[in-house]
Design an enzyme around this catalytic site. Structure first.
Site, PDB file in Angstrom:
ATOM      1  N   HIS A 139      -8.882   3.390   8.828  1.00  0.00           N
ATOM      2  CA  HIS A 139      -8.739   2.936   7.449  1.00  0.00           C
ATOM      3  C   HIS A 139      -9.896   2.005   7.111  1.00  0.00           C
ATOM      4  CE1 HIS A 139      -5.118   4.999   7.551  1.00  0.00           C
ATOM      5  NE2 HIS A 139      -4.325   4.177   6.903  1.00  0.00           N
ATOM      6  N   ARG A 386      -2.769  13.706  11.050  1.00  0.00           N
ATOM      7  CA  ARG A 386      -2.002  13.392   9.837  1.00  0.00           C
ATOM      8  C   ARG A 386      -2.488  14.267   8.694  1.00  0.00           C
ATOM      9  NH1 ARG A 386      -1.152   8.321   5.753  1.00  0.00           N
ATOM     10  NH2 ARG A 386      -3.414   8.207   5.806  1.00  0.00           N
ATOM     11  N   GLU A 496       7.033   7.031   2.319  1.00  0.00           N
ATOM     12  CA  GLU A 496       6.117   6.056   1.731  1.00  0.00           C
ATOM     13  C   GLU A 496       6.580   5.456   0.408  1.00  0.00           C
ATOM     14  OE1 GLU A 496       1.785   7.070   2.507  1.00  0.00           O
ATOM     15  OE2 GLU A 496       2.679   9.064   2.624  1.00  0.00           O
ATOM     16  N   ASP A 533       1.776   2.015   0.768  1.00  0.00           N
ATOM     17  CA  ASP A 533       2.049   2.739  -0.468  1.00  0.00           C
ATOM     18  C   ASP A 533       3.376   2.339  -1.091  1.00  0.00           C
ATOM     19  OD1 ASP A 533      -0.155   4.727  -1.103  1.00  0.00           O
ATOM     20  OD2 ASP A 533       0.133   5.087   1.021  1.00  0.00           O
ATOM     21  N   ARG A 571       1.659  -0.416   9.198  1.00  0.00           N
ATOM     22  CA  ARG A 571       1.387  -1.729   8.624  1.00  0.00           C
ATOM     23  C   ARG A 571      -0.106  -1.904   8.416  1.00  0.00           C
ATOM     24  NH1 ARG A 571       5.778  -5.255   9.503  1.00  0.00           N
ATOM     25  NH2 ARG A 571       4.447  -7.073   9.403  1.00  0.00           N
ATOM     26  N   ARG A 703      -5.937   4.287  -3.603  1.00  0.00           N
ATOM     27  CA  ARG A 703      -5.287   4.009  -2.322  1.00  0.00           C
ATOM     28  C   ARG A 703      -4.931   2.528  -2.216  1.00  0.00           C
ATOM     29  NH1 ARG A 703      -4.939   7.827   1.370  1.00  0.00           N
ATOM     30  NH2 ARG A 703      -6.102   9.744   1.097  1.00  0.00           N
TER      31      ARG A 703
END
Length: 867
Positions: A139, A386, A496, A533, A571, A703
């Site tokens: 990320h 994913r 989410e 999210d 997290r 995002r």
């Protein structure tokens, strides 16, 4: 002030002076004096009761455009150096506390469990069953370049050596000069391969040493308290990765990328073990051995070296085969060394040394290598895959249309499940041999084919983002089977949104009611909870309560079905994305939800802060182990009924007020885009993944990371408190503050929530936010900025009232001091950034754009998080 505090101050002063000398030699004494004036004015502005920045702003207004970039760089690098000094200071503190006279925290925890009435055998069994899986993700929250991170780590090493009396001042000055003459901002976005290599570099430079150190200490503590050793093949903590496997919204993570990352991971593991065996072979020069080893090596004069030499050759062969495949050669990979083939000769050496009275030698480097295998295996990490649920549904829709069965996407959930279960139990293939679907469908199928080709030991979980129905899970299993996956890969739905969280237990209950699915999972269900999210969707307060209730419901559902549940916590690094102190967060989970196993994401700058240097990594691994053990064996009691009812009220109000602003107030989106650097963040080459799920999307498609990043940059920190202000104020206006105080004292979940809220409030700054608004926001939107700042100010008072304190962070003095020390260095960056945003939007200039990106990096360094 303690001696340790003095040492920190000395380190910061030394690093700052070295940076000053570098700047002076490059840009002259006049420029350095200007930097010093700006710094002094920023400090003076913070000392004034009302944070008066007028003098600072006047000084900055006299800068010409050529000075914007070097000024931004100077304050950014000072903040990075301050972070290094603080990180080393924490190591120093921990080592001071780790004196032989002081009992380690984990050992104290073991004693507390014994004192609480638990049998030693129960604790030993729990440690043996523990599986804490730390999932490193790509990320895009790490602003710093890899080349700079290596230099920062080298500075830490210099501080370590200086502490030991080994003079390294010249090397330290050299490194700081290198940093100053290196661009802070990447010229290009990293590729997914680059991101994976960065993850491997963290393992190589830190975790490879930290893991055996941590396991060795765990072993000592268990011997001391439980009279039992930690088995050599036991590692309570392991590592997985999303780097090169997470393709949700990232078109650059393709099947070919995943195939390459799997090979690189295997090669890196073989290379690290090769280096270990080279050192180990050098050390094990002994001639005496037991009969088992003698039978293996014959009459070799140095039996251990003979065995290890052969083993090292196998590793070298593994490296060469993988390298050839990476170079494009059609090389079979059926002779790669397996975990058992690597481990068995090492255990043979260990047994021989122990039997021959050389236990001390057996317990040295040899045990470290064996314990590394327990943690890293021969694949280094397990790679998760994913993908979004919609992508799998699109594949099935293409198939049903091809067979003229109708549109899968238009079927109801019962019809989808009937079709999927029928196909899962069918003996004929579903995917036609010569079928030529579209590019997106082909990519999903190719990814499944890569999974089929891979060693199952190299794979973790297939995570389905935006999952909501049983068909989302069954469809993935079907596609995996169709592409040749022969093992039962774990498949985890990721819930989410607020609504999906609320319905999660119904989805899992329906899956577990199906006998075929029960056979597939073999008694173990994994579910991922999305923090980022859900917080962006519903507001932080409503989201954390929904996450808590979801975990409770899932735990009970799986308990009733006799299935072990592993919760995977997605997290983020910030409070607005579920972040916060690890130990407290785990202990705040619902009772029974942490049952020996836990998965949790670690990402971006958090990976570096937690695991970037061995000493810090070791401490954090211990914290994870201790927290999961305590949550498993001594969970906190369930909350009272009246507390649940109050949380329902708080969450409902928080949700309503959050949505009223973010979704329904027509001023909000224009204000957000005008006041924050949201639009400019896309220019910052943080990671390979685009900032938005859809290029043409609005705020709803943004995002969670850039959403939080944007508000953090202007110090309004809105995602962490919006909704909480209204909810807490409403309850207090009803005269129920004592109820909130009791919840804070007695319920770990609420304690953690309030403390996290307090920490983020302490990092916020209404005055800084006001300046951004005054410079960037049109007149017709100024009223919203004023409302938000007033609401933020109100939230300060609400938290202080619950905690019965006069000032934020009284209970966390180290964090308070850290923020206070940094603020004078961040303030000039904020004012520069606001000016640069104004100019960049009205008259774009490449030099100004570079300075703008540096201010983003500097503010992130000062705040110690991005998104």
């Amino acid at each position: 002030m303690t001696d340790l505090d003095e040492a920190l101050r000395d380190d910061v002063r030394m690093l700052g002076e070295s940076l000053g000398q570098t700047i002076e030699s490059h840009l002259g004494s006049d420029f350095l004096q200007r930097i010093e004036r700006i710094r002094h004015l920023a400090k003076a502005g913070r000392l004034d009761a009302g944070s008066d920045h007028a003098a600072l702003l006047a000084e900055l207004s006299e800068l010409d455009e050529d000075h914007f970039l070097p000024v931004a760089r100077a304050f950014t690098q000072f903040l990075n150096l301050a972070n290094i000094a603080e990180e080393f200071h924490r190591v120093r503190q921990h080592q001071e506390q780790d004196s032989p006279a002081a009992m380690d925290a984990f050992a104290r925890q073991l004693r507390q469990l014994l004192d609480g009435g638990l049998e030693k055998t129960r604790i030993i069994e729990a440690v043996g069953r523990m599986e804490v899986d730390l999932v490193l993700t790509a990320h895009p929250t790490e602003v710093n370049r890899r080349t700079l991170i290596r230099k920062y780590n080298a500075i830490t090493d210099c501080l370590r050596r200086l502490e030991l009396g080994d003079a390294r001042q010249r090397r330290l000055d050299e490194l700081i000069s290198q940093i100053w003459h290196t661009n802070e901002i990447r010229q290009q976005r990293p590729t997914p391969i680059d991101e994976a290599k960065w993850g491997f570099a963290v393992i190589e430079s830190s975790l490879w040493q930290a893991v055996p150190d941590y396991l060795r200490q765990l072993d000592r503590q268990m011997q001391s308290v439980l009279d039992c050793r930690l088995p050599l093949d036991c590692s309570p903590v392991r590592f997985s990765s999303w780097m090169g496997g997470d393709r949700d919204g990232n078109p650059f993570v393709t099947a070919d990328v995943t195939r390459e990352v799997l090979l690189l991971s295997r090669w890196m593991a073989a290379d690290l073990y090769y280096r270990d065996l080279t050192e180990l072979r050098s050390e094990l020069s002994m001639y005496q051995c037991n009969q088992s080893l003698r039978e293996r090596v014959g009459e070799a004069a140095e039996p251990y070296r003979k065995l290890l030499g052969d083993l090292r050759s196998r590793l070298d062969h593994t490296r060469e085969m993988i390298r050839s495949r990476l170079d494009g050669e059609a090389v079979a990979l059926d002779q790669l060394i397996s975990e058992q083939e690597l481990l068995e000769p090492l255990l043979l050496c260990h047994d021989s040394l122990s039997e021959c009275g050389m236990q001390m030698i057996a317990g040295g480097l040899l045990e470290d290598v064996i314990r590394r295998i327990a943690c890293f295996g021969v694949t280094l990490v397990k790679l998760d895959i994913r993908q979004n649920a919609e992508r799998h549904a699109s594949v099935l829709d293409a198939l049903t249309r091809f067979y003229e069965l109708g549109s899968y996407l238009q079927w109801g959930e019962p019809e989808k499940q009937r079709f999927l279960l029928q196909e899962l139990q069918s003996r004929r293939p579903l995917v036609p041999r010569h079928w030529e679907p579209g590019e997106e469908v082909t990519e999903v199928l190719e990814t499944c084919r890569v999974i089929a080709e891979a060693d199952p030991a190299s794979l973790g979980t297939y995570v389905i983002s935006m999952a909501s129905q049983p068909s989302d899970v069954l469809s993935v299993i079907l596609l995996l089977r169709e592409m040749g996956v022969s093992h039962n890969m774990r498949v985890a739905p990721l819930f989410e949104t607020l609504e999906d969280l609320r319905q999660a237990h119904h989805c899992i209950d329906a899956l577990l009611a199906n006998p075929w699915y029960r056979d597939y999972i073999d008694g173990h269900q994994e579910v991922m909870i999305g923090y980022s999210d859900s917080s962006k969707d519903a507001g932080q307060l409503a989201a954390v309560w929904a996450q808590y209730q979801t975990q409770e419901a899932l735990t009970e559902t799986c308990r009733m079905k006799g299935v072990h549940l592993t919760l995977f916590h997605g997290r983020g690094g910030t409070v607005g994305r579920g972040g916060g102190p690890t130990h407290r967060a785990i202990l705040a989970q619902p009772p029974g939800s942490v049952d020996h196993t836990l998965r949790i994401t670690e990402q971006g700058e958090v990976i570096r802060f937690k695991f970037g240097i061995p000493e810090t990594a070791k401490r954090n691994l211990e914290r994870y182990t201790g927290a999961v053990l305590a949550a498993t064996l001594a969970p906190r009691p369930a909350p009272r009924g009246e507390w649940r009812e109050l949380m329902d009220e708080l969450a409902a109000t928080g949700f309503r007020e959050y949505r009223a602003l973010v979704r329904e107030d027509s001023r909000f989106v224009p204000f957000f885009r005008a006041c924050t650097p949201e639009r400019e963040l896309g220019k910052l080459p943080l990671g390979s993944r685009p900032a938005k799920r859809r290029a043409d999307g609005g705020v709803e498609s943004l995002r969670a990371i850039p959403w939080v990043f944007a508000w953090t940059q202007i110090r309004l920190m809105l995602p962490a408190w919006l909704g909480s202000d209204s909810a807490l104020r409403e309850v207090m206006d009803q005269g129920r503050v004592d109820e909130l105080r009791r919840m804070y004292r007695e319920w770990p979940f609420f304690t953690s929530y309030v403390d996290m809220l307090e920490m983020v409030l302490a990092k916020s700054d209404p005055e800084i936010a006001r300046y951004y608004a005054s410079r960037l926001v049109p007149d017709e939107l100024q009223s919203l900025g004023l409302e938000l700042r007033e609401r933020l100010q109100t939230t300060f008072g609400l938290v202080l009232k619950i905690k019965q304190r006069e000032r934020l962070l009284v209970d966390f003095p180290l964090i308070r001091r850290s923020i206070d020390v940094r603020n004078p260095y961040i303030d000039p960056l904020h004012f520069l950034q606001a000016e640069l945003l104004y100019r960049d939007r009205n008259c774009p200039d490449e030099r100004l754009e570079q300075a703008l990106m540096v201010t983003m990096a500097g503010i992130s360094a000062g705040m110690q998080n991005t998104g």
